[in-house]
Design a protein around this motif. Structure first.
Motif, PDB file in Angstrom:
ATOM      1  N   SER A   1      55.311  53.273 137.432  1.00  0.00           N
ATOM      2  CA  SER A   1      56.230  52.190 137.169  1.00  0.00           C
ATOM      3  C   SER A   1      55.626  50.826 136.793  1.00  0.00           C
ATOM      4  N   LEU A   2      54.559  50.438 137.508  1.00  0.00           N
ATOM      5  CA  LEU A   2      53.944  49.019 137.427  1.00  0.00           C
ATOM      6  C   LEU A   2      53.320  49.068 135.907  1.00  0.00           C
TER       7      LEU A   2
ATOM      8  N   ILE B   1      56.058  50.540 132.862  1.00  0.00           N
ATOM      9  CA  ILE B   1      57.426  49.768 132.949  1.00  0.00           C
ATOM     10  C   ILE B   1      57.521  48.038 132.992  1.00  0.00           C
TER      11      ILE B   1
ATOM     12  N   HIS C   1      42.283  65.532 123.208  1.00  0.00           N
ATOM     13  CA  HIS C   1      43.803  65.774 123.558  1.00  0.00           C
ATOM     14  C   HIS C   1      44.449  66.044 122.064  1.00  0.00           C
TER      15      HIS C   1
ATOM     16  N   TRP D   1      52.434  65.021 119.367  1.00  0.00           N
ATOM     17  CA  TRP D   1      52.726  64.816 120.584  1.00  0.00           C
ATOM     18  C   TRP D   1      53.196  63.236 120.758  1.00  0.00           C
TER      19      TRP D   1
ATOM     20  N   ALA E   1      56.839  63.168 119.532  1.00  0.00           N
ATOM     21  CA  ALA E   1      57.742  64.064 120.411  1.00  0.00           C
ATOM     22  C   ALA E   1      57.985  63.397 121.976  1.00  0.00           C
ATOM     23  N   GLY E   2      56.826  62.770 122.287  1.00  0.00           N
ATOM     24  CA  GLY E   2      56.925  62.466 123.650  1.00  0.00           C
ATOM     25  C   GLY E   2      56.873  61.004 123.828  1.00  0.00           C
TER      26      GLY E   2
ATOM     27  N   PRO F   1      63.885  52.579 130.905  1.00  0.00           N
ATOM     28  CA  PRO F   1      62.509  53.432 130.869  1.00  0.00           C
ATOM     29  C   PRO F   1      62.722  54.868 131.185  1.00  0.00           C
TER      30      PRO F   1
ATOM     31  N   ALA G   1      58.876  60.090 132.320  1.00  0.00           N
ATOM     32  CA  ALA G   1      58.485  61.412 132.507  1.00  0.00           C
ATOM     33  C   ALA G   1      57.295  61.744 131.888  1.00  0.00           C
ATOM     34  N   PHE G   2      57.363  61.647 130.494  1.00  0.00           N
ATOM     35  CA  PHE G   2      56.240  62.124 129.643  1.00  0.00           C
ATOM     36  C   PHE G   2      54.843  61.362 130.068  1.00  0.00           C
TER      37      PHE G   2
ATOM     38  N   ALA H   1      53.054  61.966 133.223  1.00  0.00           N
ATOM     39  CA  ALA H   1      52.401  63.297 133.391  1.00  0.00           C
ATOM     40  C   ALA H   1      51.297  63.180 132.421  1.00  0.00           C
TER      41      ALA H   1
END
Lengths: 230, 280
Positions: free
Chosen positions: A8-9, A12, A148, A154, A157-158, A171, A174-175, A178
């Motif tokens: 989050s830090l 976001i 990668h 990606w 898409a992400g 915000p 999730a993507f 991970a």
């Protein structure tokens, strides 16, 4: 880099903070000292290595940066392009070539500042900081592309939904939460570069119209010490 | 007053994303858990959760549900046993699973335990045999040459298969060559694709769900890959990819040297010559 709080830090708070500093800082600098909106050319002191550093770097980094912006603005079109494996692979190889050009140019520019005494004399600590930040950013970007793949797909898409979620002040982590460490590092470094832009030579990105890429060669002479200007 | 506005607004902007909204445990289970678990419907990738609170204490279950990777990282014996029973697949962290929601989910599972049929059962995949058309369609869907009907990105963006050649597929997500076996065959893998439980897949596909015919085609491809191939080395495509990039960059440098071949080579020498000419 994996706890929810850290995510989050970093993904976001940090981007909002970087943009906040970017906007306020650039406005403040323009009001305080408008004539410092420049990269302070050192071309007059040495031109040969300057060409092989700055030209590949700028064409490389601007192409790669534009590709990131296109994937942010037109993700569906990018995914449509990528829907044929040959086109996907061609786009990725082209992107890698331009990223390598940026790396070669950046290393050339750093070598020039290290080895040429006249250029070294006019190089400030902030200049070195910018060069090192760019080196980390370009290197992590290359590593992401190599280890990668396929980033064009990606990202669209992400990462594009994540970036738009920031724009909408809602915000979705999730993507990005991970994502592999290299990807996270590349994103965080992008926010760092945005945050330091107002206080460094990177501010010249904002000077429009920007004829650096197509103007005829020109010689720049200073009438003040660059240390005073910086 | 004006000077206080910006810090306050900035704080609110940054704090707003941390706020979460309450969610019904039944809906949450359906969206996030049913791909791998049933309540009284038998084992999928993960265990049947009927009577789970009788098998393990609630405190442990809540801790595990909130952050499975952290519990696995501590080498907890029961968590490791669950992972072994799931063919080595670790339960992912579920986004939005707060302590309060974890408790509510356990209550929901307890309440549903005796019911039959289980309301949270995931849809099953068609039982018919795979055909060559399924395999061809699965290959096209995986590579993106046939777009997914709901607009989701092609699998090749992040995944690869051992059956692919050349630069192959992506490496952001896992190699899917043996995914058919790891997820427990047609029903397990089908349930997984119907409601992907991992945060990344959820974030990408929650608005672009895979359709039953697409799932069947992809399952056909995964079954075929698992039968006649094995995962490629993670670095197998790097030399080809890197060679292409280096060649392109070298071409770029040659092109730059040619385009600007008449540039000023040395500024000081040019200025000096001009000055000397002036003096003469």
């Amino acid at each position: 880099m994996t706890t929810p709080f850290t995510n989050s830090l970093l993904f976001i708070v940090f981007p909002y903070l970087a943009m906040f500093i970017f906007f306020l800082g650039t406005i403040w600098r323009y009001r305080q000292s408008p004539f410092t909106y420049s990269s302070l050319s050192s071309q007059f002191l040495e031109n040969k290595r300057h060409f092989w550093g700055l030209v590949p770097f700028h064409y490389g980094i601007l192409t790669v940066l534009t590709a990131h912006i296109v994937a942010f603005l037109l993700p569906r079109q990018i995914l449509r392009w990528d829907s044929q494996p040959f086109r996907l692979h061609a786009l990725e190889v082209t992107g890698l070539a331009f990223a390598l050009l940026a790396l070669v140019g950046l290393l050339g520019a750093m070598l020039r500042r290290l080895t040429n005494s006249k250029v070294r004399e006019v190089t400030t600590t902030l200049d070195w900081m910018v060069l090192l930040l760019l080196l980390v950013q370009v290197t992590t970007g290359l590593c992401v592309a190599i280890f990668h793949p396929w980033g064009s797909a990606w990202f669209a898409a992400g990462l594009t939904p994540y970036l738009w979620s920031l724009v909408r002040f809602n915000p979705e982590l999730a993507f990005v939460a991970a994502a592999p460490v290299l990807v996270k590092l590349h994103i965080v470094m992008a926010y760092v570069l945005i945050g330091v832009t107002p206080f460094t030579r990177l501010v010249h990105i904002l000077v429009t119209p920007n004829p650096y890429l197509w103007r005829r060669p020109q010689v720049v002479r200073w009438y003040r010490s660059p240390r005073e200007i910086a | 007053m004006k000077s206080r506005f910006f810090p306050m607004a900035f704080f609110l902007v940054c704090a707003a994303p941390f706020c979460t909204t309450a969610q019904q445990p039944g809906n949450f289970f359906q969206q996030n858990c049913s791909a791998c678990h049933t309540i009284g419907g038998g084992r999928r990738v993960g265990p049947d959760l009927k009577d789970v609170t009788k098998r393990k204490d609630r405190a442990w279950l809540e801790e595990f549900m909130e952050d499975p990777p952290a519990v696995l990282h501590k080498r907890d014996p029961y968590a490791l046993q669950l992972q072994r029973e799931a063919n080595g697949i670790a339960m992912p962290a579920v986004p939005g699973l707060t302590p309060a929601l974890a408790e509510a989910l356990l209550n929901y599972i307890d309440a549903q335990g005796g019911a039959a049929p289980p309301p949270a059962a995931a849809p099953s995949v068609a039982e018919r045999l795979f055909t060559s058309e399924d395999l061809a369609a699965g290959t096209e869907l995986f590579q993106g040459t046939r777009p997914l009907s709901q607009g989701g990105p092609a699998c090749i963006s992040c995944h690869t298969l051992g059956t692919m050649t050349g630069l192959a597929g992506g490496r952001l997500g896992p190699d899917l060559t043996l995914v058919y076996q790891r997820l427990g065959g047609r029903q397990g893998a089908g349930a997984w694709l119907t409601a992907p439980p991992t945060p990344v897949m959820q974030s990408v596909f929650h608005q672009h769900t895979l359709q039953p015919d697409e799932i069947l085609s992809l399952l056909s491809l995964f079954e075929d890959a698992s039968q006649r191939s094995h995962p490629a080395a993670a670095t197998a495509e790097i030399p080809i990819f890197l060679s292409g990039g280096v060649l392109g960059a070298a071409l770029g440098l040659v092109l730059m040297g040619w385009i600007w071949r008449s540039r000023i080579g040395s500024v000081r020498r040019t200025v000096l010559k001009a000055a000397q000419r002036g003096a003469a």
